[in-house]
Design an enzyme around this catalytic site. Structure first.
Site: not given
Lengths: 426, 426
Positions: A253, A256, A321-322, A355, A414
């Site tokens: 990670q 990235h 996230e993961h 991934d 209505h």
């Protein structure tokens, strides 16, 4: 990598303050969108020349370009793409939901109709971030949902070309409408259309700050996916886990993005120390070690919890996230995990397995938003319509209540709409 | 009411340019949010005094106030509320989806876990727009989804009280955490929390421009529902429909708001003329006739299409919030309708039937966004997590491909994370 002790409801957070762009950038984006709305194709071509340094007279990718892209890819890589497509399709097909309806005893029918969007546009970044996996993960859910028209936009290199991996991935999925355009101008062209490009109903896919700002601006005109933040991983591990493998996953990670965040939560101080050592050693051997080092130093952390239960609480607070669960019995913890975008169980479910390849989507909620957001999926490319078919019997039995409810809210017309059905002359 | 002829792919649109607020309003909202983040309860109390003219020392509604609210409502209205709750719960329970998983032959398990949000906040406007139906339509999907903590915020009148209808609706649903606070200060308190109010994960519900702007600002910190535009109805009718009933239904939308839009699409010029006449006559007798007249004049239209097929195309182009089908065989057209928030079939399904009572949600996509958006529902209060449990067999068979894919994308640490599992010593 720092090590912190936590206990009980310790405050832990993945939240990083992510740039939402400067006022200057926002103005630039607004000007680009206006120009594309006004001058269409000519504006897109001019911005492509200015920002990408490429002369693109006809942005639509030709069959010849697709053929050339195939020639530039290794046969093995094409096979790998095909395997990935197979797996990702299989998983997303399980996400399909059906229209349904039911009848009440009084003859009333109520239901929910599922309809795919008419069209979707997928943005794929250029340069070194032109990932074939972005094509797969955004296009396949739309394809499975039944979207009739799928369009890809990606900025060309200076040579006026797109990444061959991106083109082959698109071609393998049957996407034929691919445009060489990027940045805010591509988002504007997809949202408002030009002389040669019809507008789409939804735009998904990652991009730089200009793309993100443009997506925010066109939201409402079209739908958009989430604005993704930098990537994150949290590993939940006990003393049975392998420090070398954990370190390798944390670093995957970290490479990235310097803003990426890699976190280990464990009840074992011995493991914590061992992972720290492994991270230091493996980091040195990485090609992208400068990026990974900044990520680990600024946004990485090893939390040592007093108990595994405390570690689980911390994970739910992080809402990563993961999430990898590397404990003796990972499945036993699944029911206790409330917040995570994707959950990887056991040592053979290393995060990169998901991934590209395993099947579930890699577009996941970041920055703690897994508390309320979901992975990109088939439902993002479909919508629901409610269906109401009231029977005469049900109407007559309930008209009084419905009119009374309307009057309770002060909405006389209505009530009268209901009563217009009640006249004796009918 | 104007009548226009259309044919083939005529351009028709419900889009109105809806105010997204002035720069001044945005600054006011940002200042309010900042102040609430800084000073919490004290800031909320000060803004309540300033904007609502009410002294509220403890914003939490007491049991005594709930009891008093029950005393102020007619018993019949309480029964009507109970019937509506029953119907709305029944419908939304059908929307529940299950977690699922599947095994591949190689032993890999893949799945999707559904989890409710931990908490949700529902905003209910004050004054004449304090609708009990807003409480039902926002709280019930959250309740059915399994949200653990549901909070209501609503601005008090000058007397420091909330609408009894709102309080009773909330009490009937078992919501105990109700705060007398409104505007941007309520949204800020719900998003960031104060000394006495814990923050929530998602905020839904309608509101004025300050509420809408505040929701936009806190989005990301929490999730929000759509920012709703003014209400709309489209009626698709042939010569068999009753002009008086159609006119009454068109006016029921028009009385909401001068920006509301009421549209009839028909293949019958005779019906078109008859509806126009009925609208003129019924309009005169409405208590809210000034609002309804402005709506009908500025945003109402009768479209006469050459064929019913053309009329259906026009409806799909409009993508209305509410669609009534009043033709000889309404069910026969259902498959051709692609874009509408809620579809009402036949004369006993007058739109107000769905506003409060039938069961489906009344929070619906407006302004053409039904092309890509859905009614509020149970899935808005749940989220998905992907699950990946790779088997050793699957890992060993695919590790090469996964590492190759990572290298194709230039992410070496991803490849090494995979290869860290392949060492012989394990």
């Amino acid at each position: 990598m720092k090590i912190k002790s936590i206990s009980g409801n310790a405050a832990v957070s993945l939240k990083r303050s992510i740039s939402s762009g400067t006022e200057e950038q926002r103005k630039t984006v607004l000007a680009i969108i206006d120009e594309v709305k006004k001058s269409g194709d000519a504006a897109v071509a001019a911005f492509t020349k200015r920002f990408d340094g490429a002369e693109v007279s006809a942005p639509h990718i030709s069959e010849q370009e697709i053929k050339e892209a195939y020639g530039m890819l290794k046969q093995d890589d094409i096979e790998t793409l095909k395997s990935a497509i197979h797996n990702i399709k299989e998983y997303h097909e399980r996400q399909l939901s059906s229209s349904w309806f039911y009848y009440r005893k009084d003859g009333t029918m109520l239901g929910q109709k599922i309809t795919p969007l008419d069209s979707a546009g997928v943005y794929v970044p250029g340069g070194t971030a032109a990932y074939p996996s972005s094509v797969l993960m955004n296009v396949i859910p739309a394809l499975v949902a039944g979207v009739g028209r799928i369009v890809i936009a990606s900025p060309p290199g200076k040579d006026g070309r797109l990444s061959p991996g991106v083109l082959v991935a698109a071609a393998e999925l049957g996407v034929e409408e691919i445009y060489k355009m990027g940045g805010a101008q591509a988002i504007a062209a997809l949202a408002y259309g030009t002389e040669t490009i019809a507008p789409v109903d939804k735009i998904t896919g990652p991009g730089n700050i200009y793309v993100a700002l443009a997506k925010r601006e066109v939201f409402g005109q079209v739908d958009i996916d989430m604005i993704a933040g930098p990537s994150e991983i949290a590993v939940l591990a006990d003393q049975t886990a392998n420090p070398r493998e954990i370190a390798a996953d944390l670093l995957s990670q970290a490479e990235h993005d310097a803003m990426a965040s890699s976190v280990l939560v464990t009840d074992s101080r011995i493991l914590a120390e061992a992972v720290r050592k492994e991270v230091d050693q493996q980091l040195e051997r990485l090609p992208r070690k400068e990026i990974a080092r900044r990520s680990i130093e600024n946004h990485g952390c090893i939390y040592v919890a007093e108990t595994l239960a405390d570690a689980v609480s911390a994970i739910n607070e992080l809402a990563p996230e993961h999430l990898e669960i590397l404990t003796e019995q990972p499945e036993a913890l699944l029911g206790k995990i409330k917040h995570a975008g994707a959950i990887f169980l056991g040592r053979y479910s290393s995060e990169p397995v998901g991934d590209y390849f395993a099947g579930p989507n890699h577009v996941l909620p970041t920055n703690g938003t897994a508390k309320f957001s979901s992975p990109l999926g088939v439902s993002d490319f479909q919508k629901r319509s409610s269906i109401i078919s009231y029977s005469r019997e049900a109407f007559e039995a309930n008209a009084g209540k419905i009119a009374a409810f309307a009057r309770m809210e002060g909405l006389e017309a209505h009530a009268r709409a209901i009563e217009s059905r009640n006249r004796e002359e009918d």
